[in-house]
Enzyme design. Structure first.
Site, PDB file in Angstrom:
ATOM      1  N   ARG A  48       9.544 -42.532 -25.526  1.00 31.69           N
ATOM      2  CA  ARG A  48       8.567 -41.620 -26.128  1.00 31.69           C
ATOM      3  C   ARG A  48       9.210 -40.259 -26.340  1.00 31.69           C
ATOM      4  O   ARG A  48       9.017 -39.599 -27.350  1.00 31.69           O
ATOM      5  CB  ARG A  48       7.301 -41.497 -25.263  1.00 31.69           C
ATOM      6  CG  ARG A  48       6.355 -40.416 -25.776  1.00 31.69           C
ATOM      7  CD  ARG A  48       4.911 -40.503 -25.239  1.00 31.69           C
ATOM      8  NE  ARG A  48       4.800 -40.970 -23.888  1.00 31.69           N
ATOM      9  CZ  ARG A  48       5.133 -40.257 -22.797  1.00 31.69           C
ATOM     10  NH1 ARG A  48       5.592 -39.017 -22.921  1.00 31.69           N
ATOM     11  NH2 ARG A  48       5.013 -40.778 -21.604  1.00 31.69           N
ATOM     12  N   TYR A 105      -5.820 -36.259 -50.238  1.00 34.62           N
ATOM     13  CA  TYR A 105      -5.911 -37.568 -49.616  1.00 34.62           C
ATOM     14  C   TYR A 105      -7.188 -37.609 -48.753  1.00 34.62           C
ATOM     15  O   TYR A 105      -7.406 -36.727 -47.920  1.00 34.62           O
ATOM     16  CB  TYR A 105      -4.662 -37.789 -48.764  1.00 34.62           C
ATOM     17  CG  TYR A 105      -4.701 -39.075 -47.990  1.00 34.62           C
ATOM     18  CD1 TYR A 105      -4.632 -40.295 -48.643  1.00 34.62           C
ATOM     19  CD2 TYR A 105      -4.828 -39.075 -46.605  1.00 34.62           C
ATOM     20  CE1 TYR A 105      -4.684 -41.485 -47.937  1.00 34.62           C
ATOM     21  CE2 TYR A 105      -4.870 -40.257 -45.896  1.00 34.62           C
ATOM     22  CZ  TYR A 105      -4.813 -41.456 -46.570  1.00 34.62           C
ATOM     23  OH  TYR A 105      -4.866 -42.624 -45.873  1.00 34.62           O
ATOM     24  N   ASP A 177       1.753 -31.058 -47.987  1.00 26.69           N
ATOM     25  CA  ASP A 177       1.865 -32.516 -47.933  1.00 26.69           C
ATOM     26  C   ASP A 177       2.705 -32.930 -49.148  1.00 26.69           C
ATOM     27  O   ASP A 177       2.254 -32.838 -50.292  1.00 26.69           O
ATOM     28  CB  ASP A 177       0.467 -33.143 -47.971  1.00 26.69           C
ATOM     29  CG  ASP A 177       0.508 -34.660 -47.788  1.00 26.69           C
ATOM     30  OD1 ASP A 177       1.514 -35.283 -48.203  1.00 26.69           O
ATOM     31  OD2 ASP A 177      -0.471 -35.216 -47.264  1.00 26.69           O
ATOM     32  N   LYS A 202       4.773 -44.192 -47.794  1.00 26.02           N
ATOM     33  CA  LYS A 202       4.752 -44.188 -49.254  1.00 26.02           C
ATOM     34  C   LYS A 202       6.188 -44.174 -49.795  1.00 26.02           C
ATOM     35  O   LYS A 202       6.935 -45.093 -49.521  1.00 26.02           O
ATOM     36  CB  LYS A 202       3.911 -43.005 -49.731  1.00 26.02           C
ATOM     37  CG  LYS A 202       2.583 -42.842 -48.956  1.00 26.02           C
ATOM     38  CD  LYS A 202       1.585 -43.954 -49.171  1.00 26.02           C
ATOM     39  CE  LYS A 202       0.403 -43.902 -48.197  1.00 26.02           C
ATOM     40  NZ  LYS A 202      -0.320 -42.643 -48.129  1.00 26.02           N
TER      41      LYS A 202
HETATM   42  C1  LIG Z   1      -1.243 -41.986 -47.209  1.00 25.56           C
HETATM   43  C2  LIG Z   1      -1.289 -40.505 -47.181  1.00 25.56           C
HETATM   44  C3  LIG Z   1      -1.483 -39.803 -45.990  1.00 25.56           C
HETATM   45  C4  LIG Z   1      -1.731 -40.495 -44.668  1.00 25.56           C
HETATM   46  O1  LIG Z   1      -0.644 -41.213 -44.218  1.00 25.56           O
HETATM   47  P1  LIG Z   1      -0.738 -42.564 -43.332  1.00 25.56           P
HETATM   48  O2  LIG Z   1       0.684 -42.942 -43.197  1.00 25.56           O
HETATM   49  O3  LIG Z   1      -1.578 -43.539 -44.096  1.00 25.56           O
HETATM   50  O4  LIG Z   1      -1.381 -42.171 -42.044  1.00 25.56           O
HETATM   51  C5  LIG Z   1      -1.451 -38.419 -46.042  1.00 25.56           C
HETATM   52  N1  LIG Z   1      -1.274 -37.758 -47.204  1.00 25.56           N
HETATM   53  C6  LIG Z   1      -1.102 -38.404 -48.369  1.00 25.56           C
HETATM   54  C7  LIG Z   1      -0.912 -37.615 -49.626  1.00 25.56           C
HETATM   55  C8  LIG Z   1      -1.118 -39.792 -48.413  1.00 25.56           C
HETATM   56  O5  LIG Z   1      -0.974 -40.422 -49.586  1.00 25.56           O
END
Ligand SMILES: *Cc1c(COP(=O)(O)O)cnc(C)c1O
Length: 382
Positions: A48, A105, A177, A202
């Site tokens: 961890r 999101y 983000d 992603k």
């Molecule tokens: C998918 C996504 C998230 C969240 O991420 P997870 O890996 O699903 O927890 C946050 N911001 C954006 C822009 C996303 O597309």
């Protein structure tokens, strides 16, 4: 300094000193032998707190987002939302205020609305396209200005440098983000942002085979605080997940070039189709923030949204009529996806300031043959 693709393949990933393995091994281990009490080998004690596979990914992430910045730190988490939660609980305390985007999101908004707000965080949403509106939304208690650019699902663009000035003038940190652009097309820390978030699920992972998240910061002290909370809260990326993300990152540049090209061709088809209303893509000269996108991105990415003139039912029908574009949530993989944000990814923001049009369709344009993608969409639109 090495170029992006070289860093993607080598940063943090020197051949294994023990065997010469050219790929960082998956250290599938929880604990490490100590040479006498407290005699840790390279600081490894418990996975961890630290794991060599995760360390390699974290160093690579820092090298991609903040090249040349010695103090930069990358941290890998179990998901994008785990990264966001760790950030929220590191830099905020009850009574603080946050400015959030009015297009985002859905899960990020839900985390703030259902988890952070009941904990005592005050929220205001503002348009990412309007730095003045963001300035107006700030209060003396604002600790974070949080934006996505491009936004999900309407592909709005925020001017990172201008918003960084606004945030810093009010004593707040700017969080970006960077999931939609990926580290290849946009490096927010170099434009004045303080924290970059990724859902590595992603584009960074890129193959729809792993869920993960990341934070990258340039400031050493903030990096220390976040690393402390990463261990104290425990939402770490496991060794195999870290390895999958690292494997994905090696081809990020070539994949994104292809996503850019394929998306541009799909946009051309949509723009010329009688049944399609507004097309949302920052690469379009008619996009209201096209100039800002050109200034801060090196390409416009693989995400495209469009409105269907005949309304919601027709939009739903199109989502079910494609064969190559798979109907599904998520984005950023090599395979193309189609979805209806109003009923799927953004169902949780229905009735909020983030509600999206019900005739909207969102595409994650993959890296298949462009001609095949176009033929599939033409058939579905028909
Ligand atoms: C998918 C996504 C998230 C969240 O991420 P997870 O890996 O699903 O927890 C946050 N911001 C954006 C822009 C996303 O597309």
């Amino acid at each position: 300094m090495d170029g992006f693709n070289t860093r993607a393949i080598h940063a943090g990933q020197a051949p294994d000193p023990e065997t010469g393995a050219v790929v960082t091994p998956i250290y599938q281990v929880s604990t490490y032998a100590q040479d006498g009490v407290g005699g840790l080998r390279n600081g490894y004690e418990y996975s961890r707190s630290g794991n060599p596979t995760r360390t390699a990914l974290q160093e690579c992430l820092a090298a991609l987002e903040a090249p040349g910045i010695e103090s930069a730190r990358g941290l890998a988490f179990a998901s994008g939302l785990a990264a966001e939660d760790t950030l929220i609980r590191t830099v905020l305390k009850p009574g603080d205020h946050v400015v959030l985007p009015n297009d985002a999101y859905g899960g990020t908004y839900r985390l703030f609305k259902k988890v952070a707000e009941p904990w005592g965080i005050d929220l205001t949403t503002a348009a990412v396209t309007d730095p003045d509106a963001i300035a107006a939304a700030m209060t003396p208690k604002t600790k974070l200005v949080w934006i996505e650019t491009p936004t999900n699902p309407l592909l709005n663009i925020g001017d990172i440098a201008a918003i960084a000035e606004v945030a810093h003038a009010g004593g707040a940190l700017l969080v970006i983000d960077n999931t939609f652009a990926s580290s290849y097309l946009q490096q927010p820390l170099l434009l004045g942002a303080d924290v970059v978030i990724h859902s590595t699920t992603k584009y960074l992972g890129g193959h729809s085979d792993v869920v993960g998240g990341a934070l990258v910061v340039a400031d050493a002290e903030l990096g220390e605080q976040l690393a402390y909370h990463q261990n104290a809260m425990g939402a770490i990326a496991g060794p195999f997940d870290s390895w999958l993300v690292m494997r994905g990152i090696k081809t990020l540049g070539v994949r994104m070039d292809r996503h850019n090209d394929n998306a541009a061709k799909v946009v051309e088809l949509l723009e010329g189709h009688a049944g399609v209303g507004q097309v949302f893509y920052p690469g379009l000269p008619s996009h209201p923030n096209h100039e800002v996108a050109k200034k801060q991105m090196s390409g416009f990415g693989g995400m495209v949204s469009f409105r269907v003139k005949a309304g919601e039912q027709a939009a739903l029908d199109i989502c079910s009529a494609t064969t190559l574009f798979t109907l599904g949530e998520s984005l950023g993989g090599v395979e193309s996806l189609i979805e209806h944000p109003g009923r799927m990814t953004h169902a949780s923001v229905s009735g909020s300031p983030l509600e999206v049009p019900n005739d909207l369709v969102r595409l994650s344009v993959g890296i298949e043959e462009a001609d095949d993608l176009i033929a599939d969409l033409e058939k579905a639109l028909h």
